[in-house]
Design a protein around this motif. Structure first.
Motif, PDB file in Angstrom:
ATOM      1  N   SER A 107       0.654  -1.102   0.050  1.00 40.96           N
ATOM      2  CA  SER A 107      -0.007  -0.134  -0.299  1.00 40.96           C
ATOM      3  C   SER A 107       0.908   1.237   0.033  1.00 40.96           C
ATOM      4  O   SER A 107       0.441   2.056  -0.451  1.00 40.96           O
ATOM      5  N   ASN A 108       2.005   1.133   0.713  1.00 41.26           N
ATOM      6  CA  ASN A 108       2.828   2.134   0.753  1.00 41.26           C
ATOM      7  C   ASN A 108       4.160   2.068   1.086  1.00 41.26           C
ATOM      8  O   ASN A 108       4.644   0.916   1.350  1.00 41.26           O
ATOM      9  N   THR A 109       5.019   2.899   0.383  1.00 41.81           N
ATOM     10  CA  THR A 109       6.498   3.059   0.688  1.00 41.81           C
ATOM     11  C   THR A 109       7.223   4.068   1.414  1.00 41.81           C
ATOM     12  O   THR A 109       6.746   5.201   1.242  1.00 41.81           O
ATOM     13  N   PHE A 110       7.904   3.768   2.384  1.00 45.97           N
ATOM     14  CA  PHE A 110       8.630   4.834   3.218  1.00 45.97           C
ATOM     15  C   PHE A 110      10.281   4.506   3.351  1.00 45.97           C
ATOM     16  O   PHE A 110      10.687   3.487   3.491  1.00 45.97           O
ATOM     17  N   ARG A 122       4.705  13.743   9.593  1.00 44.34           N
ATOM     18  CA  ARG A 122       3.489  13.386   8.682  1.00 44.34           C
ATOM     19  C   ARG A 122       3.395  11.789   8.564  1.00 44.34           C
ATOM     20  O   ARG A 122       2.081  11.322   8.941  1.00 44.34           O
ATOM     21  N   ASP A 123       4.003  10.945   8.306  1.00 41.01           N
ATOM     22  CA  ASP A 123       4.092   9.615   8.128  1.00 41.01           C
ATOM     23  C   ASP A 123       3.561   8.878   9.383  1.00 41.01           C
ATOM     24  O   ASP A 123       2.694   8.078   9.293  1.00 41.01           O
ATOM     25  N   ALA A 124       4.234   9.340  10.626  1.00 46.54           N
ATOM     26  CA  ALA A 124       3.696   8.981  11.937  1.00 46.54           C
ATOM     27  C   ALA A 124       1.914   9.066  12.094  1.00 46.54           C
ATOM     28  O   ALA A 124       1.532   8.037  12.549  1.00 46.54           O
ATOM     29  N   PHE A 125       1.685  10.186  12.034  1.00 44.07           N
ATOM     30  CA  PHE A 125       0.338  10.360  12.044  1.00 44.07           C
ATOM     31  C   PHE A 125      -0.769   9.712  11.084  1.00 44.07           C
ATOM     32  O   PHE A 125      -1.892   9.289  11.276  1.00 44.07           O
ATOM     33  N   LEU A 129      -3.675   7.183  11.956  1.00 48.61           N
ATOM     34  CA  LEU A 129      -5.092   7.405  11.906  1.00 48.61           C
ATOM     35  C   LEU A 129      -5.480   6.577  10.658  1.00 48.61           C
ATOM     36  O   LEU A 129      -6.610   6.390  10.432  1.00 48.61           O
ATOM     37  N   GLU A 130      -4.732   5.483  10.327  1.00 49.23           N
ATOM     38  CA  GLU A 130      -5.157   4.439   9.330  1.00 49.23           C
ATOM     39  C   GLU A 130      -5.441   3.194  10.021  1.00 49.23           C
ATOM     40  O   GLU A 130      -4.629   2.606  10.436  1.00 49.23           O
ATOM     41  N   ARG A 160       1.729   0.111  14.304  1.00 51.39           N
ATOM     42  CA  ARG A 160       0.502   0.990  14.688  1.00 51.39           C
ATOM     43  C   ARG A 160       0.146   0.673  16.139  1.00 51.39           C
ATOM     44  O   ARG A 160       0.050   1.671  17.023  1.00 51.39           O
ATOM     45  N   SER A 161       0.006  -0.498  16.670  1.00 49.65           N
ATOM     46  CA  SER A 161      -0.156  -0.958  17.811  1.00 49.65           C
ATOM     47  C   SER A 161       0.936  -0.658  19.057  1.00 49.65           C
ATOM     48  O   SER A 161       0.631  -0.043  19.917  1.00 49.65           O
TER      49      SER A 161
END
Length: 473
Positions: A107-110, A122-125, A129-130, A160-161
């Motif tokens: 879904s995403n690349t960091f 930005r990436d942390a929040f 929120l996802e 996220r947990s």
């Protein structure tokens, strides 16, 4: 009580202590939030970096064993690293070292290699929120320079947990720090600010119940500079007010006594006036000549008693304006004050014989008599000779009358309240009523009485009388 009113109007929230406590908690929480934002971003970056390190160790084990790693062992290495795939780039060669099937698309690349602070936040929040579990790709640098880059794929749910758990602990710690900080600040404010303010309020309440009691005047004790200034200002105000109330009380008592004396004295003078009227018919030329002046003096004494009674009621009769020959009036004043003959104090009258003004004869006589008498007493107090001058003139809009003397001048204290009743006494033993009445009588004519000068060379008063109402507006 003031304290009770404060409680009824909003309780603890509307008190200074309550609001300070709430603001302290709010600002400390705000500070903790400002700390929390970068810390949660750093926690996420550290979490992903740790996954990259674990994945690198697993991949190095695979590379070291070459073809000896079985599929089961590879699966165990990926499970321990908690990733799906590991890609290493070494010597410009991109190599898939460990791999397993992905349950869903990436879904995403960091990329952690050049991520700045704002990008990390930005990436942390975005992760927080996802709510759905996603497959993400993470790229970073291998540790110990063991290659050009390392790339892994992993689930976002464990990340996220861990972030939620870390954030909860941070917020709980922030709330605890806020509460403890606010509590100690609350105690400090109670002791340093609220307690002194409450003391001032209690003093104000107690003083308001009996302002004439000098024991209830506040004594400044606050250590805080601003509160100390407030207490000192209140101390000065209460001291002045208490003194004024005592003075007003004494003046009220004095006024009652003066009213009684004036009433009785008026009755006595009325009787004397009846006998003086009979003297006018005397055959003795000296008695006949002195009788009118005696009758006039008694009449003025009666009028003075009546005016004193009226002044006690804050009332003064309206002037009866008529044409007055000012030169004759000035001579009568000088003669009435014993300045017509030779003596240590002489009276010079420089008033044009033809000058006529419109005024109340008796009231103007009282004003000039008061000014001349004060001047004569001031000169007599010096024990030397002196002179009093009465002069007058007119302009297009007004008449003016000047009364000056060669006395020692008025004291500074007397000038501050010169025309205030019982305040502006310039002579020792005087009650300060004469000039107040004189100023009031002149105001009744639409004019004004003012002090032109007072110094070592003498004192000079000037009366201004308008020729018309319009001239004085």
């Amino acid at each position: 009580m003031i304290k009770g009113v404060s409680v009824r109007r909003g309780g603890f929230v509307n008190t200074l202590s309550g609001r300070f406590l709430a603001l302290t908690v709010a600002f400390v929480m705000l500070a903790e939030v400002l700390i929390f934002v970068p810390s949660i971003a750093r926690f996420r970056a550290d979490f992903l970096t740790l996954r990259l390190e674990k994945a690198q160790i697993a991949s190095l084990a695979q590379l070291a064993a070459e073809d000896m790693v079985t599929p089961a062992l590879e699966k165990e290495l990926l499970a321990n690293a908690e990733v799906y795939n590991v890609v290493l780039r070494r010597d410009e060669v991109r190599q898939l070292v460990l791999s397993s099937p992905l349950p869903k698309p990436i879904s995403n690349t960091f990329d952690l290699r050049e991520a700045g602070p704002w990008e990390l936040i930005r990436d942390a929040f975005s992760c927080l929120l996802e709510p759905d579990d996603q497959i993400i790709r993470v790229i970073g640098y291998p540790v110990q320079s063991a290659g050009l880059l390392i790339e892994i794929t992993m689930d976002s749910k464990p990340l996220r947990s861990a972030m939620l758990d870390y954030g909860g602990r941070i917020l709980l710690l922030s709330a605890l720090i806020s509460g403890v900080t606010a509590f100690f600040l609350f105690l400090a404010v109670q002791r340093l600010i609220v307690a002194p303010i409450r003391r001032v309020v209690n003093h104000m309440t107690a003083y308001a119940e009996a302002p004439e009691d000098g024991r209830r005047v506040i004594e400044p004790t606050a250590s805080v500079v601003e509160l100390r200034d407030a207490e000192e200002a209140m101390h000065a105000m209460q001291t002045q007010l208490t003194g004024s109330l005592r003075q007003k009380e004494r003046l009220a008592q004095l006024g009652g006594a003066v009213a009684k004396i004036s009433h009785d004295l008026r009755n006595i003078l009325t009787t004397a006036q009846l006998f003086a009227d009979r003297i006018e018919g005397s055959a003795d030329p000296m008695v006949a000549r002195a009788a009118p002046k005696l009758v006039g003096s008694i009449a003025r004494a009666v009028a003075l008693c009546e005016s004193t009674l009226a002044f006690g009621k804050a009332e003064e009769a309206a002037p009866q304006l008529r044409e007055v020959a000012l030169a004759a009036l000035a001579e009568d004043v000088a003669e009435g004050e014993g300045l017509a003959g030779e003596g240590t104090v002489t009276c010079l009258i420089e008033v044009p014989e033809a000058l006529r003004i419109y005024a109340d004869y008796d009231q103007l006589f009282r004003v000039l008599s008061n000014l001349v008498r004060n001047a004569r007493q001031a000169i007599d107090a010096t024990g030397t000779e002196g002179s009093i001058e009465i002069s007058a003139g007119e302009t297009g809009a007004e008449w003016w009358i000047r009364v000056g003397d060669t006395g020692p001048g008025l004291p500074e204290k007397a000038r501050e309240h010169l025309f205030e009743a019982f305040q502006g006494g310039a002579r020792k033993g005087g009650i300060g009523l004469g000039l107040a009445i004189a100023a009031e009588l002149i105001r009744g004519h639409g004019g004004r009485l003012e002090l032109a000068r007072s110094d070592a060379d003498g004192t000079e008063f000037v009366i201004h009388l308008p020729k018309s109402i319009e001239a004085n507006t």
